[in-house]
Design a protein around this motif. Structure first.
Motif, mmCIF file in Angstrom:
data_model
loop_
_atom_site.group_PDB
_atom_site.id
_atom_site.type_symbol
_atom_site.label_atom_id
_atom_site.label_comp_id
_atom_site.label_asym_id
_atom_site.label_seq_id
_atom_site.Cartn_x
_atom_site.Cartn_y
_atom_site.Cartn_z
ATOM 1 N N MET A 287 0.809 -1.218 0.000
ATOM 2 C CA MET A 287 0.000 0.000 0.000
ATOM 3 C C MET A 287 0.847 1.276 0.000
ATOM 4 S SD MET A 287 -3.179 -1.091 2.482
ATOM 5 C CE MET A 287 -4.114 0.373 2.057
ATOM 6 N N GLU A 288 2.048 1.207 0.611
ATOM 7 C CA GLU A 288 2.882 2.406 0.701
ATOM 8 C C GLU A 288 3.676 2.676 -0.580
ATOM 9 O OE1 GLU A 288 2.834 4.579 3.595
ATOM 10 O OE2 GLU A 288 1.032 3.349 3.509
ATOM 11 N N LYS A 289 3.810 1.671 -1.431
ATOM 12 C CA LYS A 289 4.521 1.837 -2.699
ATOM 13 C C LYS A 289 3.679 1.239 -3.819
ATOM 14 C CE LYS A 289 9.063 1.526 -0.486
ATOM 15 N NZ LYS A 289 10.341 0.767 -0.421
ATOM 16 N N ALA A 290 2.421 1.584 -3.807
ATOM 17 C CA ALA A 290 1.474 0.972 -4.749
ATOM 18 C C ALA A 290 1.737 1.380 -6.185
ATOM 19 C CB ALA A 290 0.050 1.334 -4.348
ATOM 20 N N ILE A 291 2.116 2.641 -6.381
ATOM 21 C CA ILE A 291 2.330 3.181 -7.729
ATOM 22 C C ILE A 291 3.665 3.911 -7.771
ATOM 23 C CG2 ILE A 291 1.505 4.833 -9.458
ATOM 24 C CD1 ILE A 291 -0.401 2.531 -9.226
ATOM 25 N N TYR A 292 4.474 3.580 -8.757
ATOM 26 C CA TYR A 292 5.731 4.309 -8.972
ATOM 27 C C TYR A 292 5.556 5.249 -10.157
ATOM 28 C CZ TYR A 292 10.615 5.133 -10.330
ATOM 29 O OH TYR A 292 11.806 5.726 -10.682
ATOM 30 N N VAL A 293 5.848 6.532 -9.911
ATOM 31 C CA VAL A 293 5.626 7.601 -10.890
ATOM 32 C C VAL A 293 6.969 8.105 -11.417
ATOM 33 C CG1 VAL A 293 4.753 9.950 -11.179
ATOM 34 C CG2 VAL A 293 3.506 8.334 -9.747
ATOM 35 N N TYR A 294 7.033 8.353 -12.723
ATOM 36 C CA TYR A 294 8.267 8.899 -13.293
ATOM 37 C C TYR A 294 7.957 9.971 -14.333
ATOM 38 C CZ TYR A 294 13.235 8.920 -14.170
ATOM 39 O OH TYR A 294 14.557 9.298 -14.227
ATOM 40 N N PRO A 295 8.643 11.134 -14.242
ATOM 41 C CA PRO A 295 8.404 12.226 -15.188
ATOM 42 C C PRO A 295 9.032 11.961 -16.561
ATOM 43 C CG PRO A 295 9.241 13.055 -13.074
ATOM 44 C CD PRO A 295 9.476 11.577 -13.095
ATOM 45 N N VAL A 296 8.278 12.202 -17.600
ATOM 46 C CA VAL A 296 8.760 12.014 -18.963
ATOM 47 C C VAL A 296 9.915 12.950 -19.279
ATOM 48 C CG1 VAL A 296 7.181 13.690 -20.021
ATOM 49 C CG2 VAL A 296 8.016 11.738 -21.355
ATOM 50 N N GLU A 297 9.990 14.081 -18.581
ATOM 51 C CA GLU A 297 11.038 15.070 -18.846
ATOM 52 C C GLU A 297 12.440 14.502 -18.683
ATOM 53 O OE1 GLU A 297 7.355 17.399 -17.873
ATOM 54 O OE2 GLU A 297 8.314 15.583 -17.100
ATOM 55 N N HIS A 298 12.593 13.415 -17.908
ATOM 56 C CA HIS A 298 13.921 12.845 -17.658
ATOM 57 C C HIS A 298 14.364 11.847 -18.718
ATOM 58 C CE1 HIS A 298 13.380 14.881 -13.980
ATOM 59 N NE2 HIS A 298 12.897 13.899 -13.259
ATOM 60 N N TYR A 299 13.471 11.466 -19.598
ATOM 61 C CA TYR A 299 13.821 10.429 -20.571
ATOM 62 C C TYR A 299 14.940 10.864 -21.516
ATOM 63 C CZ TYR A 299 10.732 6.520 -19.621
ATOM 64 O OH TYR A 299 10.158 5.401 -19.062
ATOM 65 N N ALA A 300 14.999 12.136 -21.871
ATOM 66 C CA ALA A 300 16.066 12.626 -22.753
ATOM 67 C C ALA A 300 17.429 12.436 -22.097
ATOM 68 C CB ALA A 300 15.832 14.097 -23.094
ATOM 69 N N PHE A 301 17.511 12.684 -20.790
ATOM 70 C CA PHE A 301 18.761 12.475 -20.035
ATOM 71 C C PHE A 301 19.214 11.026 -20.141
ATOM 72 C CE2 PHE A 301 20.457 10.771 -16.049
ATOM 73 C CZ PHE A 301 21.631 11.502 -15.911
ATOM 74 N N TRP A 302 18.283 10.094 -19.922
ATOM 75 C CA TRP A 302 18.642 8.673 -19.935
ATOM 76 C C TRP A 302 19.008 8.189 -21.339
ATOM 77 C CZ3 TRP A 302 20.131 6.605 -15.710
ATOM 78 C CH2 TRP A 302 19.600 7.032 -14.493
ATOM 79 N N ASN A 303 18.295 8.646 -22.329
ATOM 80 C CA ASN A 303 18.633 8.253 -23.701
ATOM 81 C C ASN A 303 20.037 8.700 -24.074
ATOM 82 O OD1 ASN A 303 16.185 6.959 -24.252
ATOM 83 N ND2 ASN A 303 15.213 8.832 -24.988
#
Length: 203
Positions: free
Chosen positions: A64-80
């Motif tokens: 219940m405390e980590k039910a959903i993990y959220v990630y901002p699309v804005e960071h995808y350019a950094f990872w690519n």
């Protein structure tokens, strides 16, 4: 602010030489979209997260405390860019590649605090904490320095508790309602980075 993609995964073997004690480990970090802007399918969200999603190690993911993990699309350019450079392979990650359940737009770690409430469509969530990356993330993206890069960049994403269940569709608008504002996800990230550097706890 809006929800771009809802992603889920099944537990399966994760291979890689990114930890001295593990050559293969069970993980559901590989998430794939099940609802996106092109195919906005309604998805059931219950108190433990996405109905179709699985977690391999409930001591560190899910519940219940980590039910959903959220990630901002804005960071995808950094990872690519990072992974293209470090792995010498052209990289164009798809949503879910960070292991996130919700890929979102318009909200970053510096703007989100523990205890804030986030309304997405008709559903309600509360912000619990940042994501602490481990060797499984390194293995998932094929780069031994990925966990360290996540903390050093501050691009960690965060976990949500589900306060109101129901169906959710990609494309839904998001609204942030501030809570106590004692500590932000970005501040939590700095604390964890300092702790790991001090103890040299890098896989």
């Amino acid at each position: 602010m809006r929800l771009l993609s809802i992603n889920a995964g099944k537990v399966m073997p994760l291979f890689g030489n990114h930890h001295p004690d593990y050559k293969s480990v069970a993980s559901a970090i590989h998430k794939k979209w099940i609802s996106n802007l092109q195919n906005p399918v309604p998805i059931e969200i219950h108190s433990l997260g996405i109905k179709e999603d699985e977690q391999a190690d409930l001591s560190v993911h899910g519940g219940m405390e980590k039910a959903i993990y959220v990630y901002p699309v804005e960071h995808y350019a950094f990872w690519n860019e990072l992974l293209t450079r470090e792995t010498k392979k052209p990289t164009a990650l798809e949503f879910g590649a960070m292991g996130e359940n919700f890929t979102i737009e318009g909200l970053l770690e510096t703007e989100v605090y523990v205890g804030d409430r986030i309304f997405i469509g008709d559903l309600e969530f509360s912000v619990v904490k940042l994501r602490e990356p481990c060797f499984k993330f390194n293995a998932a993206v094929g780069y031994k320095g990925a966990s360290k890069a996540m903390l050093q960049s501050g691009y960690s994403g965060w976990y949500l508790r589900v306060l109101k269940t129901g169906k959710l569709t990609a494309g839904a608008a998001m609204t942030l309602v501030p809570g106590p504002r004692d500590i932000s996800i970005a501040q939590q990230n700095k604390q964890l980075l300092g702790s790991r550097n001090q103890k040299d706890l890098w896989e």
